[in-house]
Design an enzyme around this catalytic site. Sequence first.
Site, PDB file in Angstrom:
ATOM      1  N   PHE A  46       0.844  -1.204   0.000  1.00  0.00           N
ATOM      2  CA  PHE A  46       0.000   0.000   0.000  1.00  0.00           C
ATOM      3  C   PHE A  46       0.874   1.247   0.000  1.00  0.00           C
ATOM      4  CE2 PHE A  46      -2.098   3.394   2.362  1.00  0.00           C
ATOM      5  CZ  PHE A  46      -3.297   3.517   1.688  1.00  0.00           C
ATOM      6  N   ASP A  56      -3.484   0.546  -4.750  1.00  0.00           N
ATOM      7  CA  ASP A  56      -2.897  -0.728  -4.317  1.00  0.00           C
ATOM      8  C   ASP A  56      -3.769  -1.881  -4.849  1.00  0.00           C
ATOM      9  OD1 ASP A  56      -1.466  -2.663  -2.956  1.00  0.00           O
ATOM     10  OD2 ASP A  56      -2.411  -2.249  -1.017  1.00  0.00           O
ATOM     11  N   ARG A 157      -2.190 -14.659   5.169  1.00  0.00           N
ATOM     12  CA  ARG A 157      -3.100 -13.537   5.470  1.00  0.00           C
ATOM     13  C   ARG A 157      -4.520 -13.923   5.099  1.00  0.00           C
ATOM     14  NH1 ARG A 157      -2.053  -7.350   3.608  1.00  0.00           N
ATOM     15  NH2 ARG A 157      -4.199  -6.703   3.248  1.00  0.00           N
TER      16      ARG A 157
HETATM   17  C1  SPV Z   1      -0.289  -2.836   3.157  1.00  0.00           C
HETATM   18  O1  SPV Z   1       0.199  -2.018   3.942  1.00  0.00           O
HETATM   19  O2  SPV Z   1       0.064  -2.908   1.974  1.00  0.00           O
HETATM   20  C2  SPV Z   1      -1.292  -3.791   3.632  1.00  0.00           C
HETATM   21  C3  SPV Z   1      -2.084  -3.451   4.813  1.00  0.00           C
HETATM   22  O3  SPV Z   1      -1.473  -4.801   2.997  1.00  0.00           O
HETATM   23  S1  SPV Z   1      -3.611  -2.835   4.313  1.00  0.00           S
HETATM   24  O4  SPV Z   1      -3.391  -1.815   3.322  1.00  0.00           O
HETATM   25  O5  SPV Z   1      -4.251  -2.334   5.492  1.00  0.00           O
HETATM   26  O6  SPV Z   1      -4.394  -3.922   3.770  1.00  0.00           O
HETATM   27 MG    MG Z   2      -0.572  -4.791   1.134  1.00  0.00          MG
END
Ligand code: SPV
Ligand code: MG
Length: 292
Positions: A46, A56, A157
């Site tokens: 992300f 993302d 996950r």
């Molecule tokens: C990221 O930081 O890329 C994650 C966490 O996967 S989240 O964006 O909260 O899914």
């Molecule tokens: Mg991620």
Amino acid sequence: MGKTRTKSLQDKMAEGGLARIMAAHSPLSARLAEEAGFDGLWASGFELSALYGLPDVSIVTMSEHLEMMRAIARHTSLPIVADIDTGFGNAINLHHAVGQYEDAGASAVVIEDKTFPKVTSLLSGGRQELLRIEEFQGKLEAAVNARKDTGFLIIARNEALIAGLGEEEALRRAAAYEEAGADMILIHSKQKTPDEVESFVRNWNGAAPIVIVPTAYPEMTEARAKSLKKIRMLIYGNHGIRAAVTAMQKVFAQIIAEGGIKGVDAEIVSVEEIFRLQNMGDVKEKEDKFLR
Ligand code: SPV
Ligand code: MG
């Protein structure tokens, strides 16, 4: 170095410890996390996507992510938990990816049970499609098979709560992922309070320790996570990039409003502080030694 980092991550989680992992999107942010005292880094998909100004949704490639992870690894000594999304394809692609990330110095990979291309988890109303359990078990078995060091962590996950499938399905998936060889289970939630994750953790009877990313439910403190006994890793998922955006928005707006930089000068770090973070002192030393 890879093994030393992995050992330090494992030592932190041994005997009820909680590893505090901060997101990093650059070597500089990684260094700041290290200086602040975090136990490890989250090579966040992300954050890196946001750094490129991209959503993302599996647009940033494995090569781009790996390259940044390598640069981060060169710049810090902290263990790195690599966010490898869905593993860039099926079990075969994932097998290749795990080898690449282990060689690049990661201490753990987090692999999510979504279909490729994935959609970022915290998006309200986001399209969330999960793999069949058997298919994801095959991917986890491929990941376990690909690692060279058995201490390199394969973290599964579980996005069942994110996809709105409920706790029963989340527990069923977690058990299947543990059976396939996952060392830890990351349970993700976008509920605004810790209840959903706390209930999952209480009802989890497996041996695999739990990882959480409490971005959506900030009331989940480290002390509260520890009191649940089964959580060994807490990832601060995007606070580096959000802090950077907050600071830049404020300073840039002030410069425009005031028509100059005088007002902000005392509020931001000095150029000397950036020299320190760039290791300019090292350059001076080398100049004295080698330039003739
Ligand atoms: C990221 O930081 O890329 C994650 C966490 O996967 S989240 O964006 O909260 O899914
Ligand atoms: Mg991620």
